[in-house]
Motif scaffolding. Structure first.
Motif, short mmCIF file in Angstrom:
data_model
loop_
_atom_site.label_atom_id
_atom_site.label_comp_id
_atom_site.label_asym_id
_atom_site.label_seq_id
_atom_site.Cartn_x
_atom_site.Cartn_y
_atom_site.Cartn_z
N SER A 19 2.35 -3.93 -2.33
CA SER A 19 3.11 -3.96 -3.56
C SER A 19 3.42 -2.54 -3.99
CB SER A 19 2.30 -4.67 -4.67
OG SER A 19 2.99 -4.65 -5.89
N MET A 20 4.55 -2.35 -4.70
CA MET A 20 4.92 -1.04 -5.22
C MET A 20 5.51 -1.21 -6.61
SD MET A 20 6.68 0.95 -1.98
CE MET A 20 6.66 2.52 -2.86
N THR A 21 5.15 -0.29 -7.50
CA THR A 21 5.71 -0.34 -8.85
C THR A 21 7.13 0.20 -8.83
OG1 THR A 21 4.97 1.89 -9.43
CG2 THR A 21 3.41 0.07 -9.80
N ALA A 22 7.86 -0.06 -9.92
CA ALA A 22 9.23 0.44 -10.02
C ALA A 22 9.24 1.97 -9.99
CB ALA A 22 9.87 -0.08 -11.30
N ALA A 23 8.23 2.57 -10.62
CA ALA A 23 8.16 4.04 -10.64
C ALA A 23 7.94 4.60 -9.23
CB ALA A 23 7.04 4.49 -11.57
N GLU A 24 7.08 3.95 -8.46
CA GLU A 24 6.82 4.40 -7.08
C GLU A 24 8.07 4.27 -6.22
OE1 GLU A 24 2.04 3.34 -6.67
OE2 GLU A 24 3.56 1.81 -6.20
N LEU A 25 8.75 3.15 -6.35
CA LEU A 25 9.99 2.96 -5.59
C LEU A 25 11.05 3.97 -6.01
CD1 LEU A 25 10.17 -0.94 -5.50
CD2 LEU A 25 10.05 0.57 -3.51
N ALA A 26 11.17 4.20 -7.31
CA ALA A 26 12.16 5.16 -7.80
C ALA A 26 11.88 6.55 -7.23
CB ALA A 26 12.13 5.19 -9.32
N ARG A 27 10.61 6.92 -7.16
CA ARG A 27 10.25 8.24 -6.63
C ARG A 27 10.56 8.33 -5.13
NH1 ARG A 27 5.77 8.31 -8.76
NH2 ARG A 27 4.48 7.51 -7.06
N GLU A 28 10.25 7.29 -4.38
CA GLU A 28 10.50 7.29 -2.94
C GLU A 28 12.00 7.27 -2.64
OE1 GLU A 28 8.60 7.52 -0.35
OE2 GLU A 28 6.57 7.24 -1.12
N LEU A 29 12.75 6.51 -3.42
CA LEU A 29 14.19 6.36 -3.17
C LEU A 29 15.03 7.41 -3.88
CD1 LEU A 29 14.36 2.46 -3.54
CD2 LEU A 29 14.33 3.77 -1.42
N GLU A 30 14.37 8.20 -4.75
CA GLU A 30 15.06 9.26 -5.50
C GLU A 30 16.18 8.70 -6.37
OE1 GLU A 30 16.27 12.20 -2.68
OE2 GLU A 30 14.23 12.85 -2.25
N VAL A 31 15.86 7.63 -7.08
CA VAL A 31 16.79 7.00 -8.02
C VAL A 31 16.03 6.69 -9.30
CG1 VAL A 31 18.26 6.02 -6.21
CG2 VAL A 31 16.31 4.69 -7.09
N SER A 32 16.71 6.11 -10.28
CA SER A 32 16.06 5.72 -11.53
C SER A 32 15.41 4.35 -11.38
CB SER A 32 17.09 5.67 -12.66
OG SER A 32 18.02 4.62 -12.42
#
Length: 330
Positions: free
Chosen positions: A18-31
């Motif tokens: 599982s990944m939080t929205a913040a973790e995904l945003a950081r990995e994908l470099e988006v909001s």
């Protein structure tokens, strides 16, 4: 661009529970808002992305979903073998390819092995540049690296030093390999007009123009061996720098310290070829050095453990330094 990001998001979720929205945003470099929209788009396309609500919530794939997008492209596979030098990957412009390769490998691993990349990264790291130096990646390095990967002929401008003067020359090169040595990039290339292999510092290239023509690498016993070539040329280069000699009388402590203060290989050879120590325990050696100025700097580090015997001019420099230090210390 968005399609690549959606694929990366699926691979990230496949490689972790599982990944939080913040973790995904950081990995994908988006909001985080973009993450929410992408998750909805994936769900509408049939990818079972599920959002857990609440403070401990996040995104995950349900139903054991597995994507078949884990096949490595050639560039990704090649960059994977360089994954131990992240700084070098970034400087050559291969960071994105390496990231995609890591994700695909992680997604293909069994659940019990998915912590392997993090486990290795926490235990081993390569830091190539030397101490007290801020690495400055050469601006033309990505173009050269691409030509190396594609075996593409390069037309270059190169700034060299000849007889103490700088001059610009033009060359047509077959770029065989790149070497990162103590934070400095070098190119091993065949020079067409000279029909010989040479080594160039990448930061001295002023112009790099990849041509349409590709060159063919020999195979089998005639294949170019970059590690062996570099080892031989590096040894030749180190020896070529040692154009002068100094005679030094060393205490036992100076004998032990000499390989750490000067060129280690030359120091060991000088010590092995020296005769027996004198009655006072000191050993006289003839040491190859780059110049008297370099020898002064290197041997000064040995302090009272080394006495310069010759040349006379260098001995006098040490005598002057000793008198100055005596004036300071009494």
């Amino acid at each position: 661009m968005r399609a690549a990001r959606l694929i990366k998001m699926v691979l990230l979720l496949q490689s972790r529970p599982s990944m939080t929205a913040a973790e995904l945003a950081r990995e994908l470099e988006v909001s985080e808002r973009t993450v929410t929209r992408d998750a909805q788009a994936l769900s509408e396309a049939g990818v079972p992305v599920y959002a857990d609500r609440g403070r401990a919530g996040g995104y995950r794939l349900i139903g054991g979903y597995r994507t078949r997008l884990t096949g490595l492209a050639r560039g990704e596979a090649e960059s994977l073998f360089l994954s131990g030098v992240p700084g070098a990957l970034r400087e050559m412009g291969l960071e994105d390819a390496a990231s995609a390769a890591h994700l695909k490998v992680s997604a293909a691993l069994l659940p019990s092995l998915r912590d392997a990349p993090q486990s290795a990264a926490q235990r081993f790291h390569l830091d190539a540049p030397g101490w007290f130096k801020e690495p400055q990646p050469p601006e033309l390095l990505p173009a050269i690296a691409e030509a190396v990967w594609e075996d593409r002929v390069l037309r270059v401008g190169y700034r060299r030093t000849s007889l103490g003067q700088e001059e610009d020359v033009e060359r047509e090169l077959e770029p065989y390999g790149l070497v990162l040595k103590a934070g400095v990039w070098y190119l091993a290339a065949a020079v067409r007009e000279a029909d010989a292999f040479r080594v160039y510092r990448v930061d001295r290239f002023t112009v790099v123009t990849p041509g349409e023509e590709r060159f063919e690498r020999a195979e089998g016993e005639e294949a170019f061996d970059l590690p062996a070539f570099w080892e031989e040329r590096a040894a030749q280069f180190a020896r070529a720098l040692l154009r002068a000699e100094v005679v030094v009388r060393l205490t036992p402590a100076g004998i032990r310290q000499l390989p750490y203060a000067t060129d280690a290989a030359s120091a060991r050879e000088a010590l092995e070829s020296a005769g027996d120590a004198g009655a006072d325990g000191r050993l006289t050696v003839t040491l190859p050095v780059e110049s008297e100025d370099v020898a002064y700097t290197q041997l000064m580090a040995l302090g009272p453990e080394a006495e310069v015997v010759a040349p006379v001019a260098l001995r006098e420099r040490f005598a002057q330094a000793a008198r100055r230090m005596r004036g300071w210390y009494g």
